[in-house]
Design a protein around this motif. Structure first.
Motif, PDB file in Angstrom:
ATOM      1  N   GLY A   1      43.546  37.599  46.328  1.00  0.00           N
ATOM      2  CA  GLY A   1      42.054  36.831  47.304  1.00  0.00           C
ATOM      3  C   GLY A   1      41.033  36.084  46.262  1.00  0.00           C
ATOM      4  N   GLU A   2      40.758  35.711  45.245  1.00  0.00           N
ATOM      5  CA  GLU A   2      39.643  35.590  44.380  1.00  0.00           C
ATOM      6  C   GLU A   2      39.736  33.585  44.537  1.00  0.00           C
ATOM      7  OE1 GLU A   2      42.939  36.604  43.001  1.00  0.00           O
ATOM      8  OE2 GLU A   2      41.865  38.589  41.335  1.00  0.00           O
ATOM      9  N   PRO A   3      38.406  33.315  44.471  1.00  0.00           N
ATOM     10  CA  PRO A   3      37.882  32.060  45.426  1.00  0.00           C
ATOM     11  C   PRO A   3      38.796  31.127  44.971  1.00  0.00           C
ATOM     12  CG  PRO A   3      36.357  33.804  45.391  1.00  0.00           C
ATOM     13  CD  PRO A   3      37.153  34.368  44.424  1.00  0.00           C
ATOM     14  N   ASN A   4      39.311  30.660  43.239  1.00  0.00           N
ATOM     15  CA  ASN A   4      39.214  29.971  42.113  1.00  0.00           C
ATOM     16  C   ASN A   4      40.848  29.761  42.226  1.00  0.00           C
ATOM     17  OD1 ASN A   4      36.887  28.676  42.693  1.00  0.00           O
ATOM     18  ND2 ASN A   4      35.924  29.684  41.672  1.00  0.00           N
ATOM     19  N   ARG A   5      41.567  31.104  42.005  1.00  0.00           N
ATOM     20  CA  ARG A   5      43.164  30.893  42.377  1.00  0.00           C
ATOM     21  C   ARG A   5      43.739  29.589  42.603  1.00  0.00           C
ATOM     22  NH1 ARG A   5      46.373  32.053  45.765  1.00  0.00           N
ATOM     23  NH2 ARG A   5      48.106  33.256  44.400  1.00  0.00           N
ATOM     24  N   ASP A   6      43.496  29.038  43.621  1.00  0.00           N
ATOM     25  CA  ASP A   6      44.198  27.813  44.027  1.00  0.00           C
ATOM     26  C   ASP A   6      43.214  26.583  43.536  1.00  0.00           C
ATOM     27  OD1 ASP A   6      45.899  25.627  44.917  1.00  0.00           O
ATOM     28  OD2 ASP A   6      46.187  26.854  46.215  1.00  0.00           O
ATOM     29  N   PRO A   7      43.336  25.633  43.216  1.00  0.00           N
ATOM     30  CA  PRO A   7      42.351  24.216  42.689  1.00  0.00           C
ATOM     31  C   PRO A   7      42.200  23.508  43.929  1.00  0.00           C
ATOM     32  CG  PRO A   7      44.146  24.128  40.882  1.00  0.00           C
ATOM     33  CD  PRO A   7      44.202  25.631  41.780  1.00  0.00           C
TER      34      PRO A   7
END
Length: 234
Positions: free
Chosen positions: A81-87
């Motif tokens: 769930g890292e905030p920027n894992r999907d741009p």
């Protein structure tokens, strides 16, 4: 609802780490992503959870879309769930790993996804945090396989002890003592020796074995200790 309406909504995806065994080595199934971002690059198979699905149902649906399979071994791994894992958008991914016999199901894999099997030693660069997912799945598989007969999910209906040895050495990426390995496997009494032999590996040939399904099902979650001290293996 008034309280919830103040919260920013996010997407929930499923990513599937699909391991397969071809009788010689352990492999990973990857696809070429068909849309932006990262279109054309190698990826794990994934999709979004639908409003009427729980995670398990979504994982099973996505696996079936790619492989045509159902009722195979699939287990939830971890939530990424890292905030920027999907741009593209805020996306949480629930990762699952699955175990299949390549020989039995290879023809069922959909061509629509440009899927390809890769040796674990030659995995291409994957998008986003998918490489981290694969590494974590390998670690989980090694841990579980040390104590439970989970790797038999990757084997065909009949197999030889050398093939089983190849699978275990591939999972742990190390050389195991063949005599001790054979003794440990046979001591579980999970295998039923067959009369026929596989002759391609050597002139002498190796006897085929089959799983004792009843004993396998009853002992699947038993502590069998296949690999002592798995944490010391790389």
């Amino acid at each position: 609802m008034k309280h919830y309406s103040k919260q920013k909504r996010m997407l929930v995806a499923i990513d599937s780490i699909i391991f397969g065994f071809d009788g010689h080595e352990l492999k990973l199934l990857c696809i070429q992503r068909g849309f932006e971002p990262e279109k054309g690059k190698w990826s794990l198979m994934g999709g979004f959870v639908q409003p009427d699905e729980d995670f398990e149902a979504a994982g099973a649906r996505i696996l079936k879309q790619l492989t045509g399979l159902k009722n195979v071994y699939i287990e939830q791994l971890y939530a990424f769930g890292e905030p920027n894992r999907d741009p593209e958008d805020r996306t949480v991914s629930i990762a699952y790993f699955a175990l299949i016999d390549i020989g039995k199901y290879e023809k069922q894999i959909s061509d629509d996804f440009h899927a390809e099997w890769f040796s674990l030693k030659k995995i291409p660069r994957l998008i986003f945090d998918h490489s981290r997912m694969v590494k974590m799945a390998q670690e989980k598989l090694r841990y579980k396989a040390a104590f439970h007969p989970i790797l038999f999910e990757l084997m065909p209906d009949k197999f030889t002890l050398p093939q089983l040895y190849n699978l275990y050495t591939g999972v742990y990426d190390t050389v195991l003592d063949k005599r001790n390995f054979t003794r440990k496997i046979l001591s579980t009494k999970l295998l039923v020796k067959q009369k026929e032999k596989e002759k391609e590996g050597s002139k002498k040939g190796a006897f085929y074995y089959k799983l004792d399904k009843r004993r396998y099902d009853s002992q699947f979650h038993s502590f069998l200790n296949f690999i002592p001290n798995p944490g010391n293996l790389k």
